[in-house]
Design an enzyme around this catalytic site. Structure first.
Site, short mmCIF file in Angstrom:
data_model
loop_
_atom_site.label_atom_id
_atom_site.label_comp_id
_atom_site.label_asym_id
_atom_site.label_seq_id
_atom_site.Cartn_x
_atom_site.Cartn_y
_atom_site.Cartn_z
N LYS A 8 -5.23 -103.69 51.83
CA LYS A 8 -4.37 -104.42 52.76
C LYS A 8 -5.12 -104.63 54.08
O LYS A 8 -5.81 -103.74 54.56
CB LYS A 8 -3.09 -103.61 53.00
CG LYS A 8 -2.01 -104.32 53.79
CD LYS A 8 -0.77 -103.42 53.91
CE LYS A 8 0.32 -104.05 54.77
NZ LYS A 8 1.48 -103.14 54.94
N SER A 28 5.78 -105.56 54.23
CA SER A 28 4.68 -106.39 54.68
C SER A 28 3.52 -106.46 53.69
O SER A 28 2.73 -107.40 53.71
CB SER A 28 4.15 -105.86 56.01
OG SER A 28 3.61 -104.56 55.86
N SER A 49 7.04 -100.92 53.44
CA SER A 49 6.08 -101.98 53.15
C SER A 49 5.20 -101.75 51.92
O SER A 49 4.48 -102.65 51.50
CB SER A 49 5.18 -102.23 54.37
OG SER A 49 5.95 -102.82 55.39
#
Lengths: 499, 503
Positions: B80, B155, B179
């Site tokens: 990420k 996210s 997330s």
């Protein structure tokens, strides 16, 4: 920038009672920074002592320097403070280019040490100064404003930032309101900072060099109508960065505030800037413009809970009290009461001690600090400790004398070089060509020439008047431009003229 | 190639160990898959083919030379973009960091590199990890492989989409309020949020320091456990890192059993506001666990009702301070103000932040700045911290009655793009079941629970355990996974529509 109307100091004191408050920031001399492993060497090339943590790079996290905590606790203990069983850091949020994270990691409502006191002597009187708190924080980077006339941000074309200083451990020592000093207020303020500096030096936690910014002082002052009257509105004068300025700034604020109040005006609560050159303060930020720092507990650091045993261990490392220390040193150095009083009075105790520690004889250490260096400090209007010459260097100069490589007169020239930042004593001797002439042939020839040029003096010596050799020695030293060992010259003359 | 990209990380590791496959082959297969389908999915912000293949070759060489290698050596991974990677662009989904190449690695990246996992690239995310859909990414949203018209969660939607669409067998996510877990639920993958302090935060671009945790994203519980074990453990660079060994997670998966285990169903995390199909799949899981010998009871955590409100004060407060460092002075974007001839540093900061941050980020900075302001601190930040304490007490009481807690991971399946973009509170509500774990610092895992009847989209079930008992969430997660795979006769992802890259 114009000076405000001032009341004379005597008039001010006749009408008002001054109340002081002093905030002193001390840079610790830990090898690494407060929250990362970067070195803290003063004067390194800009931005050469930085890492992701002290540069505030995304993702970086702080790790607390245990030695800085130990130093903070020792300072707290030396100031008779209570040590917090548990305390936290907070974030002080504000934007400034030399603040890498745009918040300062600082203790706020939970200082590591609190509620202490210390005693300051001025002439014959002793003043007890109450300590509010001792807390830890990190220093900011340093902005250099380029292109303006003053070096200030106003008028500069651009600014450069050096982050070497960012994250250096700072301790803030805050007094409670200092009352009851009356006319002595400015002197007490100076004596307190002097005392604090000696204390910190004896703890070995800081270089306490005001001219390098490792000790910085903010002076709060207010006036009230009498000893029982409520406190007046205070001003905070920032960056008062020499001992002499502490006294001057406090005196100036007393006179200025007294004029404002006498004129029927009110003192504005504000920060003020001290101007070393003109000796005045000018307004900074007022209370209304004061920033809201939005403090909140620093979530990236765990609370600090100093173990009681550790605190006691640190207490055991505290240096002895000032009285005992003086007696001990006096005995060790073989100084008379008068000698000792001179040393203490000149604020040279720690300097002399360290110079002796670095190898100089006590009498020599005392001589340099109280004569040659005292004169220069006086000329520059700074304290001895603020001179860019330290104990180590004084001892090095004395060592050069002891080994006969230079004499006392040449040493003065070495000190000139040291004050001008020309390098180590050794380097200065080399660069300035100060070494005494030990070439016997050259000396002998100079002696012969002196005898020839001064037949009268030579005859007197031949006749047994050794004191007359002085004129001959002077002539030789003049020819050698002082770079000869006067004792050796004397021996040569006496040998040549012996009956 | 199809078998390779669909294989689990554990199987790939075993195949390499047996000499049946090389890391270069596997990594190349994943890179080919990314090239084929990521135009549709936009899971990646940056792909590092050369770097990944170089690592793969090094691992293959080491293995060929008979050197000992880590369990997951040679298994490619996606990271990420909130995680700082030396030499690889790291934007955190924001324009504010456009062009920044970090000079250092996050601790977890160091661990991945040391273990020899080829890094395929950086995955898309909501800007600065603020969002539940990736729609707030400054670089455009990622798409859900189950339906390209829907969100992959957020996210960490990029990581979940990458794993779900077989572009990577493993990925790193971060979880501040859900997330990792919510994207896992809506894409039919597995995601775990470790105990706070269990995985180093050094090098994660902080959103809310007291809530953030990095963790594994995978297709199976075992793969997640293997990755979690690699990531976890004490880090001296993170003062909030636990000084304790990682629990034996892989062992917990391999010996998974729930007989006699007390499972608490959280009354406040279900019922009204939860989609019908989500509830139905959740009830099935409860039934399966009961059949498998678990003692299922209902527990109540009354203060969970205030979790969302407390979270949206604590998170913005910390974020407003954490994001202050983006000031155009040292790195990232710098935008001079319009029509100012000789701008001050302050004006450049303001112009850069105005141009570099998106609306959601600005919204939260304003919220946090307000909540921390003098005169409001006690009412907002102070009260929120008190609620946080009450939530921690609710958890403590619940864990007196139950060994693990169970709830749906998210109240709905993946929603359509744009559906909640103009209604921040509706968007925030998607994290209602995941937020309490972050406020209390406890571990949680989301595993697929099936497909909702009404829309045919994946649903997830969340297992929570007390702090430091991460092994329990893996134990129960593995049992749920095994029971469901047996019931379905295959994995959930096997039922996903194929993504071809022809869209």
């Amino acid at each position: 920038m114009t000076a405000a109307t001032l009341l004379s100091y005597d008039d001010a004191l006749a009408r008002f009672d001054p109340v002081l408050g002093l905030e002193v920031h001390v840079e610790l001399n830990t090898a690494s920074k407060m929250f990362c492993a970067c070195p803290t060497t003063f004067g390194a090339a800009p931005n050469s002592q930085v890492c992701p943590v002290c540069l505030g790079l995304p993702g970086a996290l702080p790790v607390l320097n245990e030695r800085a905590v130990a130093a903070a606790i020792r300072i707290g203990l030396a100031l008779n403070c209570s040590i917090a069983a548990e305390c936290r850091f907070a974030r002080k949020n504000y934007f400034y280019p030399d603040m890498p994270k745009n918040f300062q990691t600082s203790q706020y409502d939970e200082p590591i040490a609190y509620d202490g006191w210390t005693e300051v002597a001025v002439d014959e009187a002793a003043y007890r100064i109450e300590i509010e708190r001792v807390h830890m924080e990190e220093d900011t980077g340093k902005s250099l404003h380029v292109g303006g006339a003053t070096g200030r941000i106003h008028g500069a074309s651009h600014s450069l930032v050096d982050y070497n200083r960012a994250g250096i451990p700072l301790i803030e020592i805050v007094t409670k309101p200092i009352i009851g000093t009356g006319a002595a207020a400015p002197v007490v303020a100076r004596a307190y900072v002097t005392h604090l500096r000696e204390l910190l030096l004896s703890l070995g936690v800081s270089d306490v060099r005001m001219e390098q910014g490792s000790l910085r002082c903010d002076a709060n002052a207010s006036l009230r109508l009498g000893q029982d009257a409520p406190f007046g509105t205070r001003t905070e004068t920032k960056n008062v960065n020499s001992l002499r300025s502490v006294e001057r700034a406090v005196r100036y604020e007393i006179c200025r505030q007294a004029a404002v109040l006498t004129d029927g005006g009110t003192v504005t609560q504000e920060t003020r800037h001290w101007h070393e050159d003109t000796g005045i303060t000018t307004p900074g930020r007022s209370k209304e413009q004061a920033e809201d720092y939005r403090y909140f507990p620093e979530p990236d650091l765990a609370p600090i809970a100093p173990d009681v045993a550790w605190v006691e261990q640190l207490r055991a490392t505290l240096p002895e009290g000032p009285g005992r220390r003086r007696s001990r040193l006096q005995a060790a150095w073989g100084f008379s009461d008068l000698d000792m009083r001179d040393v203490v009075g000149a604020g040279a105790l720690a300097l002399v001690e360290q110079t002796i520690g670095a190898g100089a004889a006590p009498a020599a250490a005392k001589k340099w600090w109280l004569t040659e260096l005292a004169r220069r400090a006086n000329e520059q209007g700074v304290e001895l400790a603020e001179l860019p010459v330290g104990p180590e260097q004084v001892a090095q100069v004395q060592a050069l004398i002891d080994t006969g490589r230079i004499n006392d007169k040449l040493a003065r020239s070495v000190f000139d070089g040291l004050l001008a930042g020309e390098g180590t004593p050794e380097e200065i001797v080399a660069a300035r060509g100060l070494e005494v002439v030990s070439d016997e042939t050259a000396l002998g020839a100079a002696v012969d020439r002196a005898i020839e040029a001064n037949p009268g003096a030579a005859d007197k010596v031949r006749a047994g008047k050794a004191a007359a050799a002085g004129a001959l020695i002077g002539a030789v030293m003049a020819e050698m431009r002082g770079q000869a060992d006067a004792g050796r010259v004397r021996d040569l003359i006496l040998a040549k003229l012996s009956p | 190639m199809d078998d390779t990209i669909r294989a689990s990380a554990a199987d790939l590791a075993a195949a390499m160990q047996a000499g049946e496959m090389s890391s270069v082959e596997i990594t190349q297969a994943q890179l080919d898959r990314i090239a084929e389908v990521d135009g549709d999915l936009h899971a990646f912000l940056h792909v590092d083919a050369d770097g990944a293949l170089a690592t793969a070759k090094r691992v293959d060489d080491a293995r060929a030379a008979g050197e000992a290698v880590a369990a997951l050596a040679g298994v490619p991974i996606a990271i990420k973009d909130v995680v700082v990677t030396r030499g690889l662009p790291t934007t955190c989904g924001s324009h504010i960091l456009e062009g920044w190449i970090p000079p250092y690695d996050a601790t977890i990246v160091t661990r991945l590199r040391q273990a020899g996992l080829p890094i395929l690239g950086k995955t898309n995310m909501d800007e600065l990890a603020m969002g539940s859909s990736t729609e707030h990414s400054a670089y455009g949203p990622s798409r859900n492989p189950w339906d390209l018209g829907r969100i992959p969660g957020g996210s960490g939607g990029g990581s979940a989409a990458a794993v779900a669409s077989h572009q990577a067998p493993l990925a790193i996510g971060t979880d501040t309020g859900g997330s990792i877990r919510q994207p896992a639920a809506v894409t039919g993958t597995v995601g775990a949020k470790p105990t706070y302090g269990g995985v180093s935060r050094y090098g994660l671009i902080a959103l809310a320091s007291s809530l953030d945790q990095a963790g594994p994203v995978a297709r199976t519980v075992l793969d997640a456990a293997m990755l979690h074990e690699l990531l976890g453990g004490h880090d001296p660079l993170d003062s909030t890192s636990l000084d304790a060994p990682v629990p034996a997670l892989v062992d917990a998966v391999r010996d998974a059993d729930v007989a006699g285990l007390r499972v608490g169903v959280v009354r406040e995390l279900g019922g009204e506001g939860y989609q019908r199909g989500v509830r139905a799949r959740f009830d099935e899981v409860v039934g399966l666990l009961t059949d498998a010998g678990a003692e299922v009871t209902e527990v109540s955590c009354p203060h969970f009702d205030y979790a969302l409100a407390a979270y949206y004060l604590i998170l913005p407060s910390e974020a407003s301070s954490n994001l202050a460092k983006f000031d155009a002075m040292r790195y990232g974007l710098r935008v001079p103000p319009d029509g100012v001839a000789d701008p001050s540093a302050e004006q450049v900061m303001a112009a850069t932040r105005a141009a570099g941050f998106g609306d959601e980020v600005k919204r939260r900075i304003i919220l946090g700045t307000y909540a921390l302001s003098s005169g409001y601190y006690d009412a907002y930040y102070g009260s929120a911290q008190k609620v946080r304490t009450l939530i921690q007490r609710d958890f403590a009481a619940a864990f007196d009655q139950a060994d693990v807690l169970l709830s749906p991971t998210a109240p709905t399946t993946a929603f359509r793009f744009g559906e909640k973009l103009d209604d921040p509170v509706a968007m925030y509500l998607n994290d209602i079941a995941t937020i309490p774990a972050n406020l209390a610092g406890v571990p949680g895992i989301s595993v697929p629970s099936g497909l909702a009847d009404e829309d045919g989209l994946p649903t997830g079930v969340q297992v929570l355990a007390p702090a430091r008992a991460d092994d329990r969430v893996y134990r129960v997660g593995a049992v749920i996974e095994a029971l469901l795979v047996e019931r379905w006769g295959g994995t959930l992802l096997a039922r996903a529509p194929s993504v071809t890259g022809t869209r």
